[in-house]
Design an enzyme around this catalytic site. Structure first.
Site, short mmCIF file in Angstrom:
data_model
loop_
_atom_site.label_atom_id
_atom_site.label_comp_id
_atom_site.label_asym_id
_atom_site.label_seq_id
_atom_site.Cartn_x
_atom_site.Cartn_y
_atom_site.Cartn_z
N PRO A 1 0.79 -1.23 0.12
CA PRO A 1 0.14 -0.08 0.18
C PRO A 1 0.89 1.14 0.07
O PRO A 1 1.72 1.37 0.66
CB PRO A 1 -0.85 -0.01 1.32
CG PRO A 1 -0.14 -1.03 2.11
CD PRO A 1 0.62 -2.01 1.21
N ASN A 2 0.40 2.38 -0.74
CA ASN A 2 0.90 3.46 -0.72
C ASN A 2 1.99 3.68 -1.72
O ASN A 2 2.60 4.72 -1.95
CB ASN A 2 1.22 4.26 0.57
CG ASN A 2 -0.27 4.16 1.41
OD1 ASN A 2 -1.09 4.94 1.14
ND2 ASN A 2 -0.13 3.72 2.50
N ARG B 1 5.26 11.05 -2.50
CA ARG B 1 5.01 10.90 -0.98
C ARG B 1 6.34 10.92 -0.16
O ARG B 1 7.16 10.24 -0.41
CB ARG B 1 4.41 9.46 -1.03
CG ARG B 1 4.24 8.97 0.35
CD ARG B 1 4.25 7.33 0.18
NE ARG B 1 4.11 6.87 1.61
CZ ARG B 1 4.25 5.52 1.90
NH1 ARG B 1 4.68 4.54 1.08
NH2 ARG B 1 4.04 4.91 3.18
N TYR C 1 11.28 8.75 1.04
CA TYR C 1 11.43 7.58 0.26
C TYR C 1 12.24 8.04 -1.13
O TYR C 1 12.14 7.22 -2.09
CB TYR C 1 9.75 7.20 -0.15
CG TYR C 1 9.06 6.74 1.02
CD1 TYR C 1 9.81 5.54 1.69
CD2 TYR C 1 8.10 7.32 1.79
CE1 TYR C 1 9.01 4.90 2.55
CE2 TYR C 1 7.52 6.63 2.75
CZ TYR C 1 7.81 5.71 3.30
OH TYR C 1 7.38 4.97 4.42
N ASN D 1 8.11 -5.81 -1.06
CA ASN D 1 8.08 -4.80 -0.34
C ASN D 1 6.79 -4.48 0.05
O ASN D 1 5.86 -3.97 -0.65
CB ASN D 1 8.51 -3.38 -1.14
CG ASN D 1 8.55 -2.19 -0.22
OD1 ASN D 1 7.85 -2.37 1.10
ND2 ASN D 1 8.81 -1.05 -0.61
N ALA E 1 3.38 -0.94 4.74
CA ALA E 1 2.84 -1.06 5.95
C ALA E 1 2.36 -2.58 6.46
O ALA E 1 2.55 -2.92 7.41
CB ALA E 1 1.70 -0.01 6.20
N GLU F 1 12.97 -9.59 1.02
CA GLU F 1 12.40 -8.51 1.34
C GLU F 1 13.06 -7.15 1.13
O GLU F 1 14.35 -7.13 1.17
CB GLU F 1 12.19 -8.56 2.85
CG GLU F 1 11.61 -7.56 3.48
CD GLU F 1 11.32 -7.66 5.21
OE1 GLU F 1 11.85 -8.77 5.49
OE2 GLU F 1 10.62 -6.98 5.80
N HIS G 1 12.99 -2.73 1.33
CA HIS G 1 12.32 -1.65 1.80
C HIS G 1 13.15 -0.32 1.39
O HIS G 1 14.27 -0.33 1.19
CB HIS G 1 12.11 -1.23 3.31
CG HIS G 1 11.37 -2.41 4.06
ND1 HIS G 1 10.01 -2.52 3.98
CD2 HIS G 1 11.70 -3.65 4.45
CE1 HIS G 1 9.59 -3.60 4.24
NE2 HIS G 1 10.62 -4.27 4.83
N ARG H 1 14.01 4.35 11.84
CA ARG H 1 12.49 5.20 11.91
C ARG H 1 11.61 4.75 13.21
O ARG H 1 12.25 4.11 14.14
CB ARG H 1 11.71 4.76 10.54
CG ARG H 1 12.55 5.07 9.40
CD ARG H 1 11.61 5.10 8.16
NE ARG H 1 10.51 5.75 7.89
CZ ARG H 1 9.50 5.57 7.27
NH1 ARG H 1 9.52 4.50 6.47
NH2 ARG H 1 8.57 6.38 7.48
C1 DQA Z 1 8.46 0.94 3.40
C2 DQA Z 1 8.60 0.97 4.93
C3 DQA Z 1 7.08 1.03 5.63
O1 DQA Z 1 7.33 1.14 7.04
C4 DQA Z 1 6.28 1.80 5.14
O2 DQA Z 1 4.81 1.74 5.81
C5 DQA Z 1 6.15 1.79 3.69
C6 DQA Z 1 7.25 1.67 2.92
C7 DQA Z 1 9.78 1.26 2.64
O3 DQA Z 1 9.77 0.87 1.53
O4 DQA Z 1 10.72 2.27 3.21
O5 DQA Z 1 4.91 2.06 3.08
O6 DQA Z 1 8.08 -0.48 3.20
#
Ligand code: DQA
Length: 148
Positions: free
Chosen positions: A11-12, A19, A24, A75, A78, A99, A101, A108
């Site tokens: 998501p997002n 964003r 990011y 990825n 959240a 995985e 990120h 964080r």
């Molecule tokens: C994320 C890190 C997560 O904590 C966050 O909720 C994201 C992006 C990252 O790519 O840094 O949406 O996965």
């Protein structure tokens, strides 16, 4: 055997570029997808790159990868920190998982320090932006070459 890697974005991540760029970066998800296709081609892989804001859709995609994909880059955004359902799907898929990120989740908020996905992942790359996806593809290519 398929050499196609499923790259799953949660998501997002569709909002990347605009964003929280201080967290990011300015790369868009389309930029990262293009990077993945280039890297995969150089490694003799193909990439199936997807994004969803919906947990059940992500679970369905991970389940489906068992029949059609050689490995996964995940990825989960959240859902990384909340989703036992996604963890269970990743444990069931029986394909190597890396995985990724974009941000360094350990620098964080404390709620981002725990990852359910990590329990199913061979390795985790964080804090390197989109480059992390390319490194994950390298790791999967090596694993597939070694394990057939
Ligand atoms: C994320 C890190 C997560 O904590 C966050 O909720 C994201 C992006 C990252 O790519 O840094 O949406 O996965």
């Amino acid at each position: 055997m398929s050499r196609t890697i499923l790259v799953v974005n949660g998501p997002n991540l569709n909002l990347l570029g605009g964003r929280q760029p201080e967290v990011y970066g300015r790369e868009t998800l389309a930029d990262i997808e293009a990077l993945c296709h280039d890297k995969a081609a150089a490694l003799g892989l193909a990439v199936d790159f997807r994004q969803s804001n919906h947990e059940g859709v992500l679970v369905d995609w991970v389940q489906g990868a068992r029949d059609s994909h050689a490995g996964l880059v995940v990825n989960a955004a959240a859902y990384t920190h909340t989703s036992v359902a996604l963890l269970d799907a990743l444990l069931a898929v029986e394909r190597p998982v890396i995985e990724v990120h974009l941000s360094n989740i350990h620098q964080r908020e404390s709620f981002r320090h725990h990852s359910y996905v990590s329990r199913a992942a061979r390795g985790m790359i964080c804090g390197l932006g989109g480059q992390g996806y390319a490194l994950a593809l390298e790791a999967l290519a090596r694993a597939l070459d070694q394990e057939g």
